[in-house]
Motif scaffolding. Structure first.
Motif, PDB file in Angstrom:
ATOM      1  N   VAL A 116       0.842  -1.209   0.000  1.00 26.52           N
ATOM      2  CA  VAL A 116       0.000   0.000   0.000  1.00 26.52           C
ATOM      3  C   VAL A 116       0.874   1.255   0.000  1.00 26.52           C
ATOM      4  N   THR A 117       1.899   1.278   0.839  1.00 28.27           N
ATOM      5  CA  THR A 117       2.796   2.431   0.889  1.00 28.27           C
ATOM      6  C   THR A 117       3.543   2.599  -0.428  1.00 28.27           C
ATOM      7  N   ALA A 118       3.957   1.482  -1.026  1.00 28.91           N
ATOM      8  CA  ALA A 118       4.672   1.535  -2.304  1.00 28.91           C
ATOM      9  C   ALA A 118       3.778   2.120  -3.402  1.00 28.91           C
ATOM     10  N   VAL A 119       2.518   1.718  -3.426  1.00 24.84           N
ATOM     11  CA  VAL A 119       1.587   2.237  -4.430  1.00 24.84           C
ATOM     12  C   VAL A 119       1.379   3.733  -4.230  1.00 24.84           C
ATOM     13  N   GLU A 120       1.233   4.158  -2.990  1.00 23.55           N
ATOM     14  CA  GLU A 120       1.057   5.590  -2.713  1.00 23.55           C
ATOM     15  C   GLU A 120       2.276   6.389  -3.162  1.00 23.55           C
ATOM     16  N   ASN A 121       3.474   5.854  -2.910  1.00 17.66           N
ATOM     17  CA  ASN A 121       4.702   6.581  -3.253  1.00 17.66           C
ATOM     18  C   ASN A 121       4.997   6.577  -4.741  1.00 17.66           C
ATOM     19  N   ALA A 122       4.518   5.561  -5.460  1.00 18.66           N
ATOM     20  CA  ALA A 122       4.816   5.449  -6.890  1.00 18.66           C
ATOM     21  C   ALA A 122       3.715   6.039  -7.765  1.00 18.66           C
ATOM     22  N   ALA A 123       2.698   6.640  -7.147  1.00 23.12           N
ATOM     23  CA  ALA A 123       1.566   7.187  -7.900  1.00 23.12           C
ATOM     24  C   ALA A 123       1.856   8.628  -8.314  1.00 23.12           C
ATOM     25  N   PRO A 124       1.989   8.912  -9.609  1.00 24.47           N
ATOM     26  CA  PRO A 124       2.299  10.283 -10.048  1.00 24.47           C
ATOM     27  C   PRO A 124       1.126  11.231  -9.823  1.00 24.47           C
ATOM     28  N   ARG A 125       1.439  12.449  -9.434  1.00 26.83           N
ATOM     29  CA  ARG A 125       0.405  13.454  -9.187  1.00 26.83           C
ATOM     30  C   ARG A 125       0.130  14.311 -10.409  1.00 26.83           C
ATOM     31  N   GLU A 126       1.116  14.394 -11.299  1.00 20.85           N
ATOM     32  CA  GLU A 126       0.956  15.160 -12.536  1.00 20.85           C
ATOM     33  C   GLU A 126       1.503  14.358 -13.697  1.00 20.85           C
ATOM     34  N   GLU A 127       0.958  14.608 -14.880  1.00 17.37           N
ATOM     35  CA  GLU A 127       1.498  14.049 -16.110  1.00 17.37           C
ATOM     36  C   GLU A 127       1.171  15.003 -17.245  1.00 17.37           C
ATOM     37  N   THR A 128       1.561  14.669 -18.452  1.00 20.74           N
ATOM     38  CA  THR A 128       1.337  15.557 -19.587  1.00 20.74           C
ATOM     39  C   THR A 128       0.403  14.933 -20.610  1.00 20.74           C
ATOM     40  N   VAL A 129      -0.332  15.782 -21.286  1.00 18.00           N
ATOM     41  CA  VAL A 129      -1.144  15.383 -22.431  1.00 18.00           C
ATOM     42  C   VAL A 129      -0.690  16.231 -23.613  1.00 18.00           C
ATOM     43  N   ARG A 130      -1.035  15.780 -24.824  1.00 11.73           N
ATOM     44  CA  ARG A 130      -0.648  16.511 -26.030  1.00 11.73           C
ATOM     45  C   ARG A 130      -1.859  17.263 -26.567  1.00 11.73           C
ATOM     46  N   LEU A 131      -1.745  18.565 -26.667  1.00 12.93           N
ATOM     47  CA  LEU A 131      -2.800  19.398 -27.229  1.00 12.93           C
ATOM     48  C   LEU A 131      -2.342  19.913 -28.586  1.00 12.93           C
ATOM     49  N   PRO A 146      -7.235  10.232  -9.110  1.00 10.67           N
ATOM     50  CA  PRO A 146      -6.779   9.253  -8.103  1.00 10.67           C
ATOM     51  C   PRO A 146      -6.785   7.815  -8.610  1.00 10.67           C
ATOM     52  N   GLN A 147      -7.829   7.429  -9.352  1.00 10.03           N
ATOM     53  CA  GLN A 147      -7.883   6.058  -9.845  1.00 10.03           C
ATOM     54  C   GLN A 147      -6.753   5.782 -10.826  1.00 10.03           C
ATOM     55  N   ARG A 148      -6.467   6.748 -11.685  1.00 10.78           N
ATOM     56  CA  ARG A 148      -5.361   6.572 -12.633  1.00 10.78           C
ATOM     57  C   ARG A 148      -4.019   6.572 -11.904  1.00 10.78           C
ATOM     58  N   ARG A 149      -3.912   7.323 -10.823  1.00  5.58           N
ATOM     59  CA  ARG A 149      -2.668   7.317 -10.055  1.00  5.58           C
ATOM     60  C   ARG A 149      -2.345   5.905  -9.572  1.00  5.58           C
ATOM     61  N   VAL A 150      -3.360   5.204  -9.071  1.00  6.35           N
ATOM     62  CA  VAL A 150      -3.157   3.829  -8.604  1.00  6.35           C
ATOM     63  C   VAL A 150      -2.820   2.918  -9.787  1.00  6.35           C
ATOM     64  N   ASP A 151      -3.516   3.116 -10.908  1.00  2.05           N
ATOM     65  CA  ASP A 151      -3.239   2.322 -12.109  1.00  2.05           C
ATOM     66  C   ASP A 151      -1.777   2.477 -12.537  1.00  2.05           C
ATOM     67  N   GLN A 152      -1.319   3.714 -12.569  1.00  2.00           N
ATOM     68  CA  GLN A 152       0.049   3.985 -13.000  1.00  2.00           C
ATOM     69  C   GLN A 152       1.069   3.405 -12.027  1.00  2.00           C
ATOM     70  N   ALA A 153       0.789   3.499 -10.742  1.00  2.00           N
ATOM     71  CA  ALA A 153       1.714   2.956  -9.746  1.00  2.00           C
ATOM     72  C   ALA A 153       1.863   1.441  -9.912  1.00  2.00           C
ATOM     73  N   LEU A 154       0.741   0.743 -10.107  1.00  2.00           N
ATOM     74  CA  LEU A 154       0.809  -0.706 -10.310  1.00  2.00           C
ATOM     75  C   LEU A 154       1.539  -1.047 -11.608  1.00  2.00           C
ATOM     76  N   LYS A 155       1.328  -0.221 -12.620  1.00  2.00           N
ATOM     77  CA  LYS A 155       2.032  -0.425 -13.891  1.00  2.00           C
ATOM     78  C   LYS A 155       3.537  -0.283 -13.700  1.00  2.00           C
ATOM     79  N   PHE A 156       3.964   0.758 -12.981  1.00  2.00           N
ATOM     80  CA  PHE A 156       5.395   0.969 -12.761  1.00  2.00           C
ATOM     81  C   PHE A 156       6.003  -0.170 -11.952  1.00  2.00           C
ATOM     82  N   LEU A 157       5.287  -0.652 -10.943  1.00  2.00           N
ATOM     83  CA  LEU A 157       5.807  -1.763 -10.131  1.00  2.00           C
ATOM     84  C   LEU A 157       5.963  -3.023 -10.971  1.00  2.00           C
ATOM     85  N   ALA A 158       4.983  -3.296 -11.839  1.00  2.00           N
ATOM     86  CA  ALA A 158       5.056  -4.489 -12.690  1.00  2.00           C
ATOM     87  C   ALA A 158       6.173  -4.355 -13.723  1.00  2.00           C
TER      88      ALA A 158
END
Length: 207
Positions: A116-131, A146-158
């Motif tokens: 749980v702590t690892a997911v919280e620490n690996a969850a990005p708060r900002e990212e970029t989009v292309r306009l 928030p939901q995408r933050r958790v998704d991204q954290a799990l992706k980075f761990l995997a």
């Protein structure tokens, strides 16, 4: 007494509760899933912890229901999204089970809490989009849901697990344990935390 009046012997027999309904149930029959501490209130709702590690895909067809699944099973599912582990859920569960044992040996803590702590620490708060403005593509910084933050954290761990174990002497369980411990300690040398920092650095430059 007629057949219609015969009492149903099964009427008083209650159906067995699922493991998630039993407060004394243990993840992998070893680890407690209660009293987990959350440091990030924004992602707490989306990091669900239950003793169930395999729900048979009951939420697969329901939009946004993935957050109802245990974060442990979500990590297992992420580990399956590689060429070597595709569709091998039992094998992925074995990797996570062994990694949890290694995490406990290294930290003497509940590995579920470490995850749980690892997911919280690996969850990005900002990212970029292309306009696109005319024919020009311009990066723009945006806040991450928030939901995408958790998704991204799990992706980075995997991804960190795959990179740390592919064609190396390090086993997948050891690589995953290293990712979890490193991310929980916010070690920037850990792949998951490094990717989070990189995403936020690029976003900061695009503000």
């Amino acid at each position: 007494m007629s057949e219609s009046e015969t009492p149903d012997e099964d009427a008083d027999v209650e159906a067995a509760d699922e493991p998630g309904d039993d407060p004394d149930a243990l993840l992998f029959r070893v680890w407690e899933t209660t009293d987990i501490a959350y440091e990030d209130p924004s992602t707490q709702r989306y990091i669900n912890v239950t003793p169930i590690a395999h729900t048979m895909g009951r939420h697969a067809s329901k939009q946004f229901q993935k957050s109802e699944i245990s974060v442990v099973e979500r990590l297992i599912n992420r580990l399956m999204q590689t060429e070597e582990n595709t569709g091998k859920k039992q094998q992925a569960m074995g990797i996570v089970r062994d990694a949890f044992e290694l995490v406990h040996e290294q930290t003497d803590e509940n590995p579920v809490q470490v995850l749980v702590t690892a997911v919280e620490n690996a969850a990005p708060r900002e990212e970029t989009v292309r306009l696109k403005y005319g024919g020009i593509s311009v990066p723009q910084a945006v806040d991450v849901a928030p939901q995408r933050r958790v998704d991204q954290a799990l992706k980075f761990l995997a991804e960190g697990t795959q990179r740390g174990s592919y064609k190396t002497p390090t086993s997948a369980a050891e690589a995953l344990a290293n990712q979890l411990v490193g991310a929980a300690d916010y070690d920037v040398g850990t792949y998951a935390v490094n990717q989070k920092e990189e995403a936020e650095r690029v976003a900061a430059a695009a503000r």
